[in-house]
Motif scaffolding. Structure first.
Motif, PDB file in Angstrom:
ATOM      1  N   UNK A  58       0.788  -1.140   0.006  1.00 16.52           N
ATOM      2  CA  UNK A  58       0.091  -0.139  -0.123  1.00 16.52           C
ATOM      3  C   UNK A  58       0.947   1.175   0.010  1.00 16.52           C
ATOM      4  N   UNK A  59       2.045   1.130   0.460  1.00 14.99           N
ATOM      5  CA  UNK A  59       3.034   2.503   0.704  1.00 14.99           C
ATOM      6  C   UNK A  59       3.541   2.484  -0.954  1.00 14.99           C
ATOM      7  N   UNK A  60       3.742   1.485  -1.398  1.00 17.58           N
ATOM      8  CA  UNK A  60       4.241   1.529  -2.861  1.00 17.58           C
ATOM      9  C   UNK A  60       2.976   2.230  -3.556  1.00 17.58           C
ATOM     10  N   UNK A  61       1.964   1.795  -3.539  1.00 16.25           N
ATOM     11  CA  UNK A  61       0.821   2.048  -4.402  1.00 16.25           C
ATOM     12  C   UNK A  61       0.444   3.736  -4.017  1.00 16.25           C
ATOM     13  N   UNK A  62       0.701   4.187  -2.844  1.00 16.76           N
ATOM     14  CA  UNK A  62       0.534   5.326  -2.644  1.00 16.76           C
ATOM     15  C   UNK A  62       1.611   6.622  -3.142  1.00 16.76           C
ATOM     16  N   UNK A  63       2.643   5.935  -3.103  1.00 22.18           N
ATOM     17  CA  UNK A  63       3.741   6.725  -3.720  1.00 22.18           C
ATOM     18  C   UNK A  63       3.663   6.952  -5.287  1.00 22.18           C
ATOM     19  N   UNK A  64       3.235   5.804  -6.014  1.00 24.99           N
ATOM     20  CA  UNK A  64       3.247   5.762  -7.389  1.00 24.99           C
ATOM     21  C   UNK A  64       2.043   6.650  -7.917  1.00 24.99           C
ATOM     22  N   UNK A 113      13.933   7.759   0.774  1.00 27.70           N
ATOM     23  CA  UNK A 113      15.057   7.466  -0.374  1.00 27.70           C
ATOM     24  C   UNK A 113      14.037   7.405  -1.803  1.00 27.70           C
ATOM     25  N   UNK A 114      13.100   6.736  -1.511  1.00 31.87           N
ATOM     26  CA  UNK A 114      12.131   6.452  -2.813  1.00 31.87           C
ATOM     27  C   UNK A 114      11.474   7.489  -3.115  1.00 31.87           C
ATOM     28  N   UNK A 115      10.899   8.482  -2.235  1.00 33.27           N
ATOM     29  CA  UNK A 115      10.131   9.874  -2.526  1.00 33.27           C
ATOM     30  C   UNK A 115      11.427  10.657  -3.241  1.00 33.27           C
ATOM     31  N   UNK A 116      12.529  10.499  -2.905  1.00 32.20           N
ATOM     32  CA  UNK A 116      13.568  11.467  -3.641  1.00 32.20           C
ATOM     33  C   UNK A 116      13.858  10.761  -5.128  1.00 32.20           C
ATOM     34  N   UNK A 117      13.861   9.606  -5.260  1.00 32.87           N
ATOM     35  CA  UNK A 117      14.130   8.849  -6.596  1.00 32.87           C
ATOM     36  C   UNK A 117      12.746   9.268  -7.500  1.00 32.87           C
ATOM     37  N   UNK A 118      11.438   9.384  -6.826  1.00 30.44           N
ATOM     38  CA  UNK A 118      10.332   9.548  -7.937  1.00 30.44           C
ATOM     39  C   UNK A 118       9.909  10.685  -7.590  1.00 30.44           C
ATOM     40  N   UNK A 119      10.712  11.650  -6.944  1.00 32.48           N
ATOM     41  CA  UNK A 119      10.273  13.245  -6.597  1.00 32.48           C
ATOM     42  C   UNK A 119       9.171  13.488  -6.182  1.00 32.48           C
ATOM     43  N   UNK A 120       8.860  12.781  -5.177  1.00 30.75           N
ATOM     44  CA  UNK A 120       7.264  13.158  -4.484  1.00 30.75           C
ATOM     45  C   UNK A 120       7.641  13.922  -3.383  1.00 30.75           C
ATOM     46  N   UNK A 121       6.865  15.146  -3.517  1.00 27.46           N
ATOM     47  CA  UNK A 121       6.999  16.312  -2.471  1.00 27.46           C
ATOM     48  C   UNK A 121       6.042  15.457  -1.317  1.00 27.46           C
ATOM     49  N   UNK A 122       4.896  15.254  -1.394  1.00 21.39           N
ATOM     50  CA  UNK A 122       4.114  14.886  -0.348  1.00 21.39           C
ATOM     51  C   UNK A 122       4.761  13.617   0.517  1.00 21.39           C
ATOM     52  N   UNK A 123       4.594  13.943   1.969  1.00 20.73           N
ATOM     53  CA  UNK A 123       4.934  12.960   2.795  1.00 20.73           C
ATOM     54  C   UNK A 123       4.078  11.664   2.955  1.00 20.73           C
ATOM     55  N   UNK A 124       4.903  10.731   2.661  1.00 20.42           N
ATOM     56  CA  UNK A 124       4.055   9.364   2.657  1.00 20.42           C
ATOM     57  C   UNK A 124       4.634   8.545   3.943  1.00 20.42           C
ATOM     58  N   UNK A 125       3.543   8.151   4.928  1.00 19.95           N
ATOM     59  CA  UNK A 125       4.317   7.499   6.184  1.00 19.95           C
ATOM     60  C   UNK A 125       3.467   6.308   6.353  1.00 19.95           C
TER      61      UNK A 125
END
Length: 307
Positions: A58-64, A113-125
């Motif tokens: 679910x974390x991966x899904x939210x990030x993508x 680290x994945x947020x930096x790779x995908x350039x996601x600004x939103x915090x996913x916790x």
């Protein structure tokens, strides 16, 4: 009231939270997603059986959901292996997060680290960095363990708990404390929405919130025993199980829905092409109407229709 001027926290799991985050992605770092991490099915379930780990799916899904569907990052993290070998059924994004989790000091570092790779600004916790499973109790002291088993129950459980009991992390609590709007759902009631509320510091933070908390109901009945519950029955179940009712409003599709407990906002929310998905523009408009009606102290006894 415009949403982009607020701090918003969305809580849940599965595809429901991902779509909410995608809808509100324009908010960037003013948006935080707190993700349920008790899944034990599919690729995630295989990884959890291999070693003690939180559920990464679910974390991966939210990030993508927070990146362009056509981007290399989205295609990479959503790629699923086929076949019947050891890789068959695994999602590459889950494997990457799992691998990072084995070498990083904590899951939150892997996600950053994945947020930096995908350039996601939103915090996913994650709701917690400690692995835990969902346990449901029903008649005569019987119980079921694991999300898959809970969703397959023919009757509503009398109660749910996490085994082991876990704590959340300070960024989750800080985000809730600062939030002007807290969103629960949509998604599976028992296995996406309830698990974070079973963590005492999360439920306490929401109960002591400064902002408005809204529950977004599903557009179509879910495939679980919760599908038979009315809105007030769901709210009563939450109150009985966590000791408080941390919800101010409910957003739903059915204009016939009424509640004796909270304010109800009714509107046509379905996507024109995918009727079980919330339309992004309609959902934003309805959330803004919800907050506007709150500011005007609209009575809680009558449903409100967003204009």
């Amino acid at each position: 009231m415009q949403l982009d001027k607020l701090n918003i926290v969305a809580i849940g799991g599965g595809h429901g939270l991902g779509r909410v985050l995608s809808t509100l992605s324009f908010m960037g770092d003013k948006l935080t997603g707190i993700v349920t991490t008790t899944d034990n099915g599919g690729s995630t379930g295989k990884l959890r059986k291999r070693s003690s780990t939180i559920a990464w799916g679910d974390l991966r899904n939210c990030l993508t959901e927070l990146v362009d569907d056509n981007s290399i990052g989205s295609q990479l993290f959503n790629y699923r292996f086929d076949g019947n070998d050891e890789l068959g059924g695994h999602n590459l994004g889950n494997l990457i997060l799992y691998g990072l989790g084995q070498v990083q000091s904590r899951p939150l570092d892997s996600i950053k680290l994945v947020r930096r790779i995908l350039r996601v600004r939103t915090q996913v916790l994650p709701m917690s960095e400690t692995p835990t499973d969902l346990m449901a109790f029903y008649a005569e002291g019987l119980c079921r363990v694991g999300e898959l088993s809970v969703d397959e129950m023919p009757i509503m459980p009398s109660s749910l708990m996490l085994a082991p009991l876990v704590k959340s992390i300070s960024p989750c609590i800080d985000a809730i404390n600062k939030a002007d709007l807290i969103i629960l759902g949509p998604g599976s009631f028992l296995t996406s929405i309830i698990p974070p509320l079973l963590i005492r510091d999360i439920s306490n933070a929401i109960d002591n919130r400064k902002g408005h908390c809204v529950f977004i109901d599903n557009l179509v009945p879910e495939n679980s025993p919760a599908a038979k519950l009315s809105i007030d029955e769901k709210l009563s179940w939450i109150e009985e199980n966590i000791g408080c009712l941390p919800i101010d409003s409910v957003i739903c599709q059915d204009a016939k829905v009424k509640s004796a407990k909270v304010r109800v906002i009714c509107n046509d929310l379905a996507h024109n092409k995918v009727p079980h998905h919330h339309d992004q523009k309609k959902l934003i408009k309805t959330l803004e109407a919800c907050l506007a009606n709150t500011a005007q102290n609209t009575p809680t006894t009558a449903p409100i229709k967003a204009s």
